[in-house]
Design an enzyme around this catalytic site. Structure first.
Site, PDB file in Angstrom:
ATOM      1  N   LYS A 244     -35.589  13.630  34.534  1.00 22.67           N
ATOM      2  CA  LYS A 244     -36.108  14.946  34.897  1.00 22.67           C
ATOM      3  C   LYS A 244     -36.347  15.021  36.398  1.00 22.67           C
ATOM      4  O   LYS A 244     -36.010  16.005  37.061  1.00 22.67           O
ATOM      5  CB  LYS A 244     -37.409  15.234  34.155  1.00 22.67           C
ATOM      6  CG  LYS A 244     -38.074  16.545  34.576  1.00 22.67           C
ATOM      7  CD  LYS A 244     -39.561  16.537  34.312  1.00 22.67           C
ATOM      8  CE  LYS A 244     -40.297  15.664  35.328  1.00 22.67           C
ATOM      9  NZ  LYS A 244     -41.758  15.718  35.194  1.00 22.67           N
ATOM     10  N   SER A 245     -36.951  13.973  36.952  1.00 20.87           N
ATOM     11  CA  SER A 245     -37.297  13.978  38.370  1.00 20.87           C
ATOM     12  C   SER A 245     -36.051  14.087  39.238  1.00 20.87           C
ATOM     13  O   SER A 245     -36.033  14.826  40.233  1.00 20.87           O
ATOM     14  CB  SER A 245     -38.072  12.707  38.722  1.00 20.87           C
ATOM     15  OG  SER A 245     -39.284  12.638  38.000  1.00 20.87           O
TER      16      SER A 245
ATOM     17  N   GLY B  13     -44.790  20.597  36.563  1.00 20.02           N
ATOM     18  CA  GLY B  13     -45.285  20.384  37.907  1.00 20.02           C
ATOM     19  C   GLY B  13     -44.203  20.513  38.952  1.00 20.02           C
ATOM     20  O   GLY B  13     -44.426  21.062  40.031  1.00 20.02           O
TER      21      GLY B  13
ATOM     22  N   SER C 131     -48.561  13.725  44.352  1.00 25.84           N
ATOM     23  CA  SER C 131     -47.539  13.433  45.363  1.00 25.84           C
ATOM     24  C   SER C 131     -46.513  14.549  45.451  1.00 25.84           C
ATOM     25  O   SER C 131     -45.776  14.650  46.435  1.00 25.84           O
ATOM     26  CB  SER C 131     -46.834  12.114  45.034  1.00 25.84           C
ATOM     27  OG  SER C 131     -46.051  12.238  43.854  1.00 25.84           O
TER      28      SER C 131
ATOM     29  N   GLU D 159     -47.517   7.995  35.268  1.00 29.59           N
ATOM     30  CA  GLU D 159     -46.912   8.668  34.124  1.00 29.59           C
ATOM     31  C   GLU D 159     -46.594   7.708  32.979  1.00 29.59           C
ATOM     32  O   GLU D 159     -46.367   8.132  31.846  1.00 29.59           O
ATOM     33  CB  GLU D 159     -45.643   9.393  34.554  1.00 29.59           C
ATOM     34  CG  GLU D 159     -44.523   8.490  35.015  1.00 29.59           C
ATOM     35  CD  GLU D 159     -43.404   9.264  35.703  1.00 29.59           C
ATOM     36  OE1 GLU D 159     -42.248   9.029  35.339  1.00 29.59           O
ATOM     37  OE2 GLU D 159     -43.689  10.092  36.575  1.00 29.59           O
TER      38      GLU D 159
ATOM     39  N   LYS E 138     -40.205  18.952  26.458  1.00 36.09           N
ATOM     40  CA  LYS E 138     -40.464  19.212  27.880  1.00 36.09           C
ATOM     41  C   LYS E 138     -39.570  18.355  28.764  1.00 36.09           C
ATOM     42  O   LYS E 138     -39.043  18.819  29.781  1.00 36.09           O
ATOM     43  CB  LYS E 138     -41.935  18.932  28.185  1.00 36.09           C
ATOM     44  CG  LYS E 138     -42.374  19.244  29.601  1.00 36.09           C
ATOM     45  CD  LYS E 138     -43.874  18.998  29.739  1.00 36.09           C
ATOM     46  CE  LYS E 138     -44.408  19.575  31.041  1.00 36.09           C
ATOM     47  NZ  LYS E 138     -43.918  18.877  32.236  1.00 36.09           N
TER      48      LYS E 138
END
Length: 461
Positions: free
Chosen positions: A34-35, A119, A194, A341, A438
């Site tokens: 995802k990141s 986020g 962050s 996380e 998600k």
């Protein structure tokens, strides 16, 4: 549902967590990061030429990002092919042939962005919206209104953006894009996330003066995610001065430049591999995750060390990462500040260990999708555990656990933690397991597929 409140009525959408018959032995193809996907989408949208994202994650968070960019005028074309047979996979996984072609365009409003509870969407997109021509309204799930956004809002205002948030420092809000942003030096307190730093860095090449971000405040959490941002910016052609390269501590500088349209292959999401590796540890089995990178900035790579310290062993080969449990789980004293996380699944494993664990450096988790520290303590304790909150973490004393309802508070990582406990504790029911979509599409299917694979002989310490 937010905070640690639970409904007093009937429990909705309970999923009976499958109990493992023995030691698991499976290969599980984990979907893309995802990141990386959401950072890749931002950089591709701001590039000077079209680019590709291959094997992107298709989940709620990434689809929200894609739809938001489309609303701003960016073209995103999806190509989907059938997945090759073989290891267990999920939509958007490395086993598929999916690719997204991103075609940059002039950013414009008016537009409305639904951030959900992501986020990355609520924090990465406001700087992009400041570059658009016209107003962009941001809103999302009720919990998104409670998550901190002041760092991005205050920094953008200092850089010249006009934002209406009625003084909340949170959603909902409107960014009045002026088609450009001067940029320059700015201070931000990113001790609560962050992502405040990454948000400014990702759009900085398009600022007239670039940006100099100076973090002021307590220690930064999740530094690997900022390193990921820096690495991806450099790969896209940006000039970045960062602390890890000998630069000034807590200061990042990005020069104005055109970004390249890349052909990016998205790595598997190593944080989402956590429950599957944990399955090997708690059942004394073996799980292989294909395509595990030799070098990565993903925080999930720390699982190799953490789960080895808790009693397993791992081997990285051309086939991927193979993690093997021994049938014994030992407690751990771990500072998880940079990899917060991973905490929910680590806490679940620690609750099944044979000795006490102390997880610390993670006070910032109280501001995530839910208050993760309070939620983990409450839910594990309601299954018979002994978990107490500390100022910056959790103390976990293993106790015999029993079945019951594990509430997830619409937090995907709470749901996967519950599934890990349910492997070895009969009768665990996970409330709203669908929240895992998600970041991890079809988690229940992947989980049951792992258990349906051939089981290995039980391994004992």
């Amino acid at each position: 549902m937010t905070g640690i409140e639970t409904s007093s009525g009937a429990h909705p959408a309970l999923w009976p967590a499958p109990l493992a018959d023995g030691a698991v032995d499976a290969t599980v193809t984990v979907p893309g990061s995802k990141s990386v996907t959401n950072r890749g989408l931002i950089l591709a949208a701001l590039a000077a030429e079209p680019g590709w994202l291959r094997r992107p994650l298709r989940s709620r968070d990434t689809l929200l990002m894609a739809e938001a960019l489309r609303a701003l005028g960016v073209g995103i074309e999806e190509t989907v092919t059938d997945r090759s047979p073989g290891s267990l996979g999920a939509p958007g996984s490395a086993g598929g042939g999916e690719a997204w072609r991103v075609i940059p365009a002039g950013l414009h409003g008016p537009a409305t962005v639904d951030v959900g509870n992501a986020g990355t969407v609520m924090r990465f997109l406001p700087p992009v919206a400041a570059l658009a021509d016209g107003p962009v309204r941001f809103d999302g799930d009720p919990r998104s209104h409670e998550r901190p956004l002041h760092g991005v809002i205050d920094a953008l205002r200092a850089l010249g953006a006009r934002i209406d948030d009625d003084g909340r420092g949170a959603l909902p809000m409107t960014v009045h894009g002026g088609g450009a942003l001067d940029g320059g030096p700015v201070q931000v307190d990113a001790s609560s996330s962050s992502q405040f730093v990454s948000a400014l860095l990702l759009s900085a090449p398009r600022f007239n003066q670039g940006v100099e971000v100076r973090h002021v405040g307590a220690a930064l959490p999740s530094l690997p995610h900022i390193r990921m941002t820096v690495d991806m910016l450099r790969a896209a052609g940006a000039a970045v001065d960062a602390p890890e390269a000998g630069g000034e501590p807590n200061v990042w500088r990005v020069a104005p430049s055109a970004l390249l349209g890349r052909d990016l292959v998205v790595e598997p999401d190593l944080s989402n591999a956590a429950p599957f590796l944990a399955a090997a540890l708690v059942t004394g089995g073996r799980v292989t995750i294909p395509d595990w990178p030799e070098r990565t900035t993903q925080p999930g790579d720390a699982l190799r060390r953490i789960f080895t310290d808790m009693g397993g062993s791992c081997e990285l080969t051309d086939a991927g990462l193979t993690f093997t449990g021994t049938g014994r789980i030992t407690g751990i004293d771990a500072d998880l500040h940079e990899v917060g996380e991973l905490t929910p699944v680590i806490a679940a494993v620690a609750a099944l260990a044979d000795s006490e664990s102390s997880l610390h450096g993670i006070a910032h988790l109280r501001l995530h999708e839910t208050d993760r520290l309070a939620a983990l303590a409450k839910e594990i304790n309601e299954l018979g555990g002994d978990v107490t909150e500390t100022a910056d973490g959790l103390r976990i004393r293993p106790r015999p656990l029993h079945g019951g309802v594990f509430h997830t508070y619409e937090d995907h990582r709470l749901a996967t933690a519950a599934a890990v406990i349910g492997l070895v504790v009969e009768g665990v029911q996970v409330e709203n397991v669908a929240t895992t979509a998600k970041t991890l599409p079809d988690f229940p299917g992947l989980w049951t597929g792992m258990l349906d694979a051939a089981t290995a002989p039980a391994r004992r310490a």
